[in-house]
Design a protein around this motif. Sequence first.
Motif, PDB file in Angstrom:
ATOM      1  N   MET A  17      18.964  38.573  36.412  1.00 26.81           N
ATOM      2  CA  MET A  17      20.199  39.309  35.857  1.00 26.81           C
ATOM      3  C   MET A  17      21.327  38.285  35.872  1.00 26.81           C
ATOM      4  O   MET A  17      21.618  37.711  36.766  1.00 26.81           O
ATOM      5  N   GLU A  18      21.985  37.872  34.828  1.00 21.83           N
ATOM      6  CA  GLU A  18      23.205  37.164  34.689  1.00 21.83           C
ATOM      7  C   GLU A  18      24.389  38.120  34.858  1.00 21.83           C
ATOM      8  O   GLU A  18      24.728  39.173  34.222  1.00 21.83           O
ATOM      9  N   LYS A  19      25.682  37.697  35.274  1.00 19.52           N
ATOM     10  CA  LYS A  19      26.629  38.389  35.402  1.00 19.52           C
ATOM     11  C   LYS A  19      27.995  37.411  35.012  1.00 19.52           C
ATOM     12  O   LYS A  19      28.066  36.186  34.865  1.00 19.52           O
ATOM     13  N   ALA A  20      28.973  38.158  34.628  1.00 22.81           N
ATOM     14  CA  ALA A  20      30.213  37.657  33.878  1.00 22.81           C
ATOM     15  C   ALA A  20      31.366  38.340  34.016  1.00 22.81           C
ATOM     16  O   ALA A  20      31.244  39.538  34.315  1.00 22.81           O
ATOM     17  N   LEU A  21      32.324  37.825  34.244  1.00 23.72           N
ATOM     18  CA  LEU A  21      33.530  38.428  34.509  1.00 23.72           C
ATOM     19  C   LEU A  21      34.377  38.403  33.173  1.00 23.72           C
ATOM     20  O   LEU A  21      34.610  37.269  32.723  1.00 23.72           O
ATOM     21  N   ARG A  22      34.994  39.541  32.724  1.00 21.92           N
ATOM     22  CA  ARG A  22      35.502  39.504  31.335  1.00 21.92           C
ATOM     23  C   ARG A  22      37.342  40.063  31.520  1.00 21.92           C
ATOM     24  O   ARG A  22      37.132  41.135  32.288  1.00 21.92           O
ATOM     25  N   ILE A  23      37.987  39.209  31.449  1.00 20.36           N
ATOM     26  CA  ILE A  23      39.394  39.430  31.747  1.00 20.36           C
ATOM     27  C   ILE A  23      40.238  39.514  30.379  1.00 20.36           C
ATOM     28  O   ILE A  23      40.018  38.737  29.337  1.00 20.36           O
ATOM     29  N   ILE A  24      41.081  40.734  30.170  1.00 15.69           N
ATOM     30  CA  ILE A  24      41.908  40.644  29.070  1.00 15.69           C
ATOM     31  C   ILE A  24      43.422  40.177  29.623  1.00 15.69           C
ATOM     32  O   ILE A  24      43.932  40.972  30.425  1.00 15.69           O
ATOM     33  N   TRP A  25      44.003  39.512  28.799  1.00 12.58           N
ATOM     34  CA  TRP A  25      45.319  38.876  29.356  1.00 12.58           C
ATOM     35  C   TRP A  25      46.302  39.335  28.306  1.00 12.58           C
ATOM     36  O   TRP A  25      46.138  39.279  27.078  1.00 12.58           O
ATOM     37  N   ALA A  26      47.585  39.684  28.765  1.00 11.52           N
ATOM     38  CA  ALA A  26      48.706  39.958  28.145  1.00 11.52           C
ATOM     39  C   ALA A  26      49.390  38.594  28.032  1.00 11.52           C
ATOM     40  O   ALA A  26      49.719  38.085  28.957  1.00 11.52           O
ATOM     41  N   THR A  27      49.639  38.125  26.805  1.00 14.71           N
ATOM     42  CA  THR A  27      50.536  36.907  26.615  1.00 14.71           C
ATOM     43  C   THR A  27      51.794  36.728  26.935  1.00 14.71           C
ATOM     44  O   THR A  27      52.523  36.011  27.054  1.00 14.71           O
ATOM     45  N   GLY A  28      52.493  38.058  26.971  1.00 12.11           N
ATOM     46  CA  GLY A  28      53.841  38.242  26.831  1.00 12.11           C
ATOM     47  C   GLY A  28      54.509  37.956  25.562  1.00 12.11           C
ATOM     48  O   GLY A  28      55.668  38.336  25.329  1.00 12.11           O
ATOM     49  N   GLU A  29      53.645  37.886  24.442  1.00 16.15           N
ATOM     50  CA  GLU A  29      54.204  37.637  22.984  1.00 16.15           C
ATOM     51  C   GLU A  29      53.728  39.085  22.384  1.00 16.15           C
ATOM     52  O   GLU A  29      53.005  39.613  22.589  1.00 16.15           O
ATOM     53  N   VAL A  30      54.489  39.110  21.038  1.00 15.62           N
ATOM     54  CA  VAL A  30      54.002  40.212  20.232  1.00 15.62           C
ATOM     55  C   VAL A  30      53.793  39.631  18.757  1.00 15.62           C
ATOM     56  O   VAL A  30      54.129  38.519  18.437  1.00 15.62           O
ATOM     57  N   ASP A  31      52.957  40.328  17.932  1.00 15.96           N
ATOM     58  CA  ASP A  31      52.620  39.738  16.545  1.00 15.96           C
ATOM     59  C   ASP A  31      53.697  40.445  15.717  1.00 15.96           C
ATOM     60  O   ASP A  31      54.729  41.076  16.215  1.00 15.96           O
ATOM     61  N   GLU A  32      53.353  39.990  14.271  1.00 16.51           N
ATOM     62  CA  GLU A  32      54.418  40.405  13.288  1.00 16.51           C
ATOM     63  C   GLU A  32      54.692  41.728  13.283  1.00 16.51           C
ATOM     64  O   GLU A  32      55.575  42.326  12.563  1.00 16.51           O
TER      65      GLU A  32
ATOM     66  N   ASN B  52      25.112  37.035  42.634  1.00 16.95           N
ATOM     67  CA  ASN B  52      25.713  37.819  44.058  1.00 16.95           C
ATOM     68  C   ASN B  52      27.034  38.189  44.255  1.00 16.95           C
ATOM     69  O   ASN B  52      27.472  38.849  45.119  1.00 16.95           O
ATOM     70  N   ALA B  53      27.731  37.953  43.068  1.00 11.80           N
ATOM     71  CA  ALA B  53      29.296  38.244  43.294  1.00 11.80           C
ATOM     72  C   ALA B  53      29.403  39.772  43.054  1.00 11.80           C
ATOM     73  O   ALA B  53      28.759  40.578  42.225  1.00 11.80           O
TER      74      ALA B  53
ATOM     75  N   LEU C 240      35.226  39.859  42.743  1.00 13.81           N
ATOM     76  CA  LEU C 240      35.796  39.653  41.344  1.00 13.81           C
ATOM     77  C   LEU C 240      37.093  40.168  41.298  1.00 13.81           C
ATOM     78  O   LEU C 240      37.967  39.391  40.532  1.00 13.81           O
ATOM     79  N   ALA C 241      37.398  41.435  42.073  1.00 22.38           N
ATOM     80  CA  ALA C 241      38.884  41.631  41.748  1.00 22.38           C
ATOM     81  C   ALA C 241      39.841  40.692  42.679  1.00 22.38           C
ATOM     82  O   ALA C 241      40.909  40.681  42.214  1.00 22.38           O
ATOM     83  N   THR C 242      39.315  40.239  43.627  1.00 25.60           N
ATOM     84  CA  THR C 242      39.942  39.275  44.375  1.00 25.60           C
ATOM     85  C   THR C 242      40.188  37.947  43.441  1.00 25.60           C
ATOM     86  O   THR C 242      41.322  37.285  43.374  1.00 25.60           O
ATOM     87  N   ALA C 243      39.266  37.517  42.788  1.00 25.46           N
ATOM     88  CA  ALA C 243      39.275  36.368  41.867  1.00 25.46           C
ATOM     89  C   ALA C 243      40.302  36.329  40.843  1.00 25.46           C
ATOM     90  O   ALA C 243      41.018  35.783  40.522  1.00 25.46           O
TER      91      ALA C 243
ATOM     92  N   ASP D 205      45.503  35.722  38.445  1.00 24.64           N
ATOM     93  CA  ASP D 205      46.760  36.462  37.667  1.00 24.64           C
ATOM     94  C   ASP D 205      47.963  35.681  38.508  1.00 24.64           C
ATOM     95  O   ASP D 205      48.897  35.563  37.483  1.00 24.64           O
ATOM     96  N   SER D 206      47.786  35.271  39.702  1.00 26.63           N
ATOM     97  CA  SER D 206      48.908  34.754  40.388  1.00 26.63           C
ATOM     98  C   SER D 206      49.085  33.249  39.918  1.00 26.63           C
ATOM     99  O   SER D 206      50.362  32.399  40.186  1.00 26.63           O
ATOM    100  N   LEU D 207      48.145  32.732  39.374  1.00 28.04           N
ATOM    101  CA  LEU D 207      48.184  31.106  39.014  1.00 28.04           C
ATOM    102  C   LEU D 207      48.592  30.811  37.392  1.00 28.04           C
ATOM    103  O   LEU D 207      48.651  29.720  37.198  1.00 28.04           O
TER     104      LEU D 207
END
Length: 64
Positions: free
Chosen positions: A1-16, A32-33, A38-41, A46-48
């Motif tokens: 089984m493979e695992k991935a972390l999917r993150i959705i980021w707010a850029t601070g910008e708005v569209d038209e 093994n994650a 993953l919450a820690t990651a 987020d801080s970087l």
Amino acid sequence: MEKALRIIWATGEVDENGDPVIRRQTITVSPNATVQDLATAVDALDSLTNRTHVSAQLVTYETI
């Protein structure tokens, strides 16, 4: 089984239309994650960056 972390980021910008611009990122992670690992990651990433995470999901892939 493979695992991935999917993150959705707010850029601070708005569209038209005035809607927030988001970006999606998917990172392959160790099988093994744990959710806590993953919450820690996500908190560390987020801080970087100048973006703020809106949500994060653990995604698992299984061969059928």
